[in-house]
Design a protein around this motif. Structure first.
Motif, PDB file in Angstrom:
ATOM      1  N   ALA A  50       0.830  -1.203   0.000  1.00 28.66           N
ATOM      2  CA  ALA A  50       0.000   0.000   0.000  1.00 28.66           C
ATOM      3  C   ALA A  50       0.867   1.257   0.000  1.00 28.66           C
ATOM      4  O   ALA A  50       1.766   1.406   0.823  1.00 28.66           O
ATOM      5  N   GLY A  51       0.596   2.148  -0.952  1.00 31.52           N
ATOM      6  CA  GLY A  51       1.333   3.395  -1.037  1.00 31.52           C
ATOM      7  C   GLY A  51       2.674   3.310  -1.738  1.00 31.52           C
ATOM      8  O   GLY A  51       3.326   4.338  -1.936  1.00 31.52           O
ATOM      9  N   GLU A  52       3.094   2.123  -2.149  1.00 26.91           N
ATOM     10  CA  GLU A  52       4.394   1.952  -2.793  1.00 26.91           C
ATOM     11  C   GLU A  52       4.260   2.029  -4.315  1.00 26.91           C
ATOM     12  O   GLU A  52       3.274   1.559  -4.887  1.00 26.91           O
ATOM     13  N   VAL A  53       5.271   2.618  -4.952  1.00 23.30           N
ATOM     14  CA  VAL A  53       5.393   2.605  -6.414  1.00 23.30           C
ATOM     15  C   VAL A  53       6.646   1.797  -6.729  1.00 23.30           C
ATOM     16  O   VAL A  53       7.759   2.205  -6.382  1.00 23.30           O
ATOM     17  N   VAL A  54       6.473   0.636  -7.359  1.00 21.60           N
ATOM     18  CA  VAL A  54       7.540  -0.358  -7.472  1.00 21.60           C
ATOM     19  C   VAL A  54       8.028  -0.458  -8.912  1.00 21.60           C
ATOM     20  O   VAL A  54       7.223  -0.524  -9.854  1.00 21.60           O
ATOM     21  N   CYS A  55       9.342  -0.506  -9.060  1.00 20.28           N
ATOM     22  CA  CYS A  55       9.982  -0.712 -10.358  1.00 20.28           C
ATOM     23  C   CYS A  55      10.857  -1.953 -10.275  1.00 20.28           C
ATOM     24  O   CYS A  55      11.556  -2.147  -9.280  1.00 20.28           O
ATOM     25  N   PHE A  56      10.814  -2.811 -11.305  1.00 21.36           N
ATOM     26  CA  PHE A  56      11.658  -3.998 -11.378  1.00 21.36           C
ATOM     27  C   PHE A  56      12.756  -3.769 -12.403  1.00 21.36           C
ATOM     28  O   PHE A  56      12.507  -3.220 -13.488  1.00 21.36           O
ATOM     29  N   THR A  57      13.970  -4.208 -12.066  1.00 21.97           N
ATOM     30  CA  THR A  57      15.069  -4.113 -13.010  1.00 21.97           C
ATOM     31  C   THR A  57      15.926  -5.369 -12.909  1.00 21.97           C
ATOM     32  O   THR A  57      15.973  -6.020 -11.861  1.00 21.97           O
ATOM     33  N   GLY A  58      16.612  -5.712 -13.994  1.00 23.73           N
ATOM     34  CA  GLY A  58      17.443  -6.902 -13.983  1.00 23.73           C
ATOM     35  C   GLY A  58      16.627  -8.175 -14.075  1.00 23.73           C
ATOM     36  O   GLY A  58      15.407  -8.161 -14.215  1.00 23.73           O
ATOM     37  N   LYS A  59      17.289  -9.316 -13.992  1.00 26.61           N
ATOM     38  CA  LYS A  59      16.650 -10.611 -14.145  1.00 26.61           C
ATOM     39  C   LYS A  59      16.112 -11.089 -12.809  1.00 26.61           C
ATOM     40  O   LYS A  59      16.857 -11.232 -11.838  1.00 26.61           O
ATOM     41  N   ILE A  60      14.802 -11.337 -12.732  1.00 22.67           N
ATOM     42  CA  ILE A  60      14.191 -11.918 -11.548  1.00 22.67           C
ATOM     43  C   ILE A  60      13.580 -13.257 -11.928  1.00 22.67           C
ATOM     44  O   ILE A  60      13.322 -13.525 -13.094  1.00 22.67           O
ATOM     45  N   SER A  61      13.346 -14.105 -10.912  1.00 24.57           N
ATOM     46  CA  SER A  61      12.889 -15.470 -11.210  1.00 24.57           C
ATOM     47  C   SER A  61      11.417 -15.508 -11.591  1.00 24.57           C
ATOM     48  O   SER A  61      10.971 -16.443 -12.236  1.00 24.57           O
ATOM     49  N   TRP A  62      10.642 -14.507 -11.203  1.00 16.59           N
ATOM     50  CA  TRP A  62       9.248 -14.437 -11.608  1.00 16.59           C
ATOM     51  C   TRP A  62       9.123 -13.867 -13.001  1.00 16.59           C
ATOM     52  O   TRP A  62       9.981 -13.105 -13.457  1.00 16.59           O
ATOM     53  N   VAL A  63       8.041 -14.220 -13.696  1.00 17.30           N
ATOM     54  CA  VAL A  63       7.673 -13.505 -14.909  1.00 17.30           C
ATOM     55  C   VAL A  63       7.387 -12.054 -14.499  1.00 17.30           C
ATOM     56  O   VAL A  63       6.670 -11.811 -13.526  1.00 17.30           O
ATOM     57  N   ARG A  64       7.970 -11.098 -15.227  1.00 17.85           N
ATOM     58  CA  ARG A  64       7.878  -9.699 -14.820  1.00 17.85           C
ATOM     59  C   ARG A  64       6.426  -9.252 -14.630  1.00 17.85           C
ATOM     60  O   ARG A  64       6.076  -8.571 -13.657  1.00 17.85           O
ATOM     61  N   GLU A  65       5.549  -9.642 -15.553  1.00 17.16           N
ATOM     62  CA  GLU A  65       4.143  -9.233 -15.465  1.00 17.16           C
ATOM     63  C   GLU A  65       3.467  -9.820 -14.226  1.00 17.16           C
ATOM     64  O   GLU A  65       2.618  -9.165 -13.606  1.00 17.16           O
ATOM     65  N   ASP A  66       3.851 -11.035 -13.847  1.00 19.63           N
ATOM     66  CA  ASP A  66       3.272 -11.645 -12.647  1.00 19.63           C
ATOM     67  C   ASP A  66       3.710 -10.884 -11.400  1.00 19.63           C
ATOM     68  O   ASP A  66       2.915 -10.672 -10.469  1.00 19.63           O
ATOM     69  N   ALA A  67       4.978 -10.489 -11.361  1.00 18.97           N
ATOM     70  CA  ALA A  67       5.483  -9.733 -10.217  1.00 18.97           C
ATOM     71  C   ALA A  67       4.790  -8.377 -10.122  1.00 18.97           C
ATOM     72  O   ALA A  67       4.425  -7.921  -9.027  1.00 18.97           O
ATOM     73  N   GLN A  68       4.588  -7.734 -11.265  1.00 16.36           N
ATOM     74  CA  GLN A  68       3.902  -6.447 -11.267  1.00 16.36           C
ATOM     75  C   GLN A  68       2.459  -6.595 -10.794  1.00 16.36           C
ATOM     76  O   GLN A  68       1.955  -5.766 -10.016  1.00 16.36           O
ATOM     77  N   ALA A  69       1.794  -7.649 -11.263  1.00 18.74           N
ATOM     78  CA  ALA A  69       0.418  -7.889 -10.828  1.00 18.74           C
ATOM     79  C   ALA A  69       0.356  -8.139  -9.326  1.00 18.74           C
ATOM     80  O   ALA A  69      -0.595  -7.717  -8.642  1.00 18.74           O
ATOM     81  N   MET A  70       1.368  -8.818  -8.779  1.00 17.14           N
ATOM     82  CA  MET A  70       1.405  -9.080  -7.349  1.00 17.14           C
ATOM     83  C   MET A  70       1.490  -7.787  -6.560  1.00 17.14           C
ATOM     84  O   MET A  70       0.829  -7.608  -5.528  1.00 17.14           O
ATOM     85  N   VAL A  71       2.283  -6.842  -7.048  1.00 15.68           N
ATOM     86  CA  VAL A  71       2.376  -5.531  -6.401  1.00 15.68           C
ATOM     87  C   VAL A  71       1.008  -4.857  -6.358  1.00 15.68           C
ATOM     88  O   VAL A  71       0.566  -4.347  -5.320  1.00 15.68           O
ATOM     89  N   ILE A  72       0.328  -4.856  -7.497  1.00 14.10           N
ATOM     90  CA  ILE A  72      -0.971  -4.180  -7.591  1.00 14.10           C
ATOM     91  C   ILE A  72      -1.999  -4.876  -6.718  1.00 14.10           C
ATOM     92  O   ILE A  72      -2.796  -4.219  -6.028  1.00 14.10           O
TER      93      ILE A  72
END
Length: 321
Positions: A219-241
């Motif tokens: 809540a209240g966070e604006v998150v940016c992903f960079t570099g290689k992560i083990s999750w699919v990027r879109e899945d990680a972004q959806a998790m944030v939301i």
């Protein structure tokens, strides 16, 4: 009571939090470190040592072959704590490790009140990252051997003392209150984590059909992903939301968290080399922006539950997994 507590740190043999292979303890009485100890432990699970964990702390199966087991170590730990409030840097990990180690060994959870210097540092300091070496350096504390459990427990104790001095806090309870942090607790049947009160949520992206918790851990966070992560990027972004946050595709003046897969725990410390995205993030912090850089492991942990109950069926987990 004046500033008095016991700081603790665990190291683990593998990816299971309950695979504790060493413990460090540091006692603070009236604002002064009065005792410290550490020892190796035979992990209560049967999964052995991972190369990744060995690379972090240097402890091997050979080192713990004659070490005490978790049952005797827990008794010794509780004797040292002697009813103190417990402090740890990233207490969510250490409290989880203690609970899971007890589950592996078939032991009852002890009753412990605890708080977290990582959570308090996030509330009281303005840093690009809040791992133990970063906070210690920011507070001008002595250098130490990171991932040595005894050294890490002492560093956590020194951080709590320094934060209390910076806030004029007389007791640990005062410091927790100044930081706006809820005290954590473990008892034989349940647990609740030490955490900062949720911030009001910012405007979020709208994803059709996505169930959103506006008071979640993002809540209240604006998150940016960079570099290689083990999750699919879109899945990680959806998790944030889903957990109340929103997304930025690159570090901007609105970004509050940068999750990076560009390095691992063994290299994440002041003076490290970093990518262009990280360089941009550090520049934003230098310009006065409140932005935290965290590893994928930190991000995953931030999404974890902050309270729960004991599942007695897990007592035999070490034999069934």
């Amino acid at each position: 009571m004046p500033l008095s507590f016991t700081a603790i740190d665990f190291e683990t043999a593998n990816s299971r939090r309950g695979s504790i292979c060493s413990v460090g303890l540091t006692k603070v009485t009236n604002g002064v470190i009065t005792a410290s100890t550490s020892w190796l432990i035979t992990p209560p699970d049967d999964a052995g040592f991972d190369d990744f964990n060995i690379g972090i702390h240097g402890i091997t199966a050979h080192d713990v072959r004659d070490a005490p087991d978790w049952s005797s170590s827990l008794s010794r730990i509780l004797d040292f704590i002697d009813g103190d409030i417990v402090v740890a840097h990233n207490a969510a990990f250490d409290a989880g490790a203690l609970r899971e180690a007890c589950d592996f060994a078939g032991l009852a959870w002890p009753t412990i009140d605890y708080t977290c210097t990582l959570v308090m540092s996030r509330a009281l300091l303005d840093l690009p990252a809040y791992k133990l070496p970063w906070v210690a350096e920011a507070l001008a504390l002595p250098s130490f051997d990171h991932h040595d459990s005894g050294a890490d427990a002492t560093a956590a104790a020194q951080i709590a003392i320094a934060l209390a001095e910076s806030q004029g806090a007389i007791t640990l309870q005062d410091l927790v209150a100044y930081a706006g942090v809820r005290m954590g607790r473990i008892d034989p049947d349940s647990w609740s984590g030490a955490r900062k009160a949720s911030n009001p949520a910012r405007v979020r992206l709208n994803l059709d059909g996505l169930e959103i918790d506006p008071n979640g851990p993002m809540a209240g966070e604006v998150v940016c992903f960079t570099g290689k992560i083990s999750w699919v990027r879109e899945d990680a972004q959806a998790m944030v939301i889903r957990h109340g946050g929103s997304i930025s595709t690159k570090p901007t003046k609105k970004t509050t968290i940068l999750v990076t897969g560009d390095f691992d725990e063994r290299t994440f410390r002041p003076g490290m080399k970093y990518s262009s995205s990280l360089a941009k993030a550090f520049a934003l912090v230098d310009g006065g922006q409140t932005l935290e850089i965290m590893t994928e492991a930190d991000f995953r942990q931030k999404l974890e539950p902050t309270e729960g109950f004991r599942d007695l069926a897990l007592q035999d987990i070490g034999h069934s997994l």
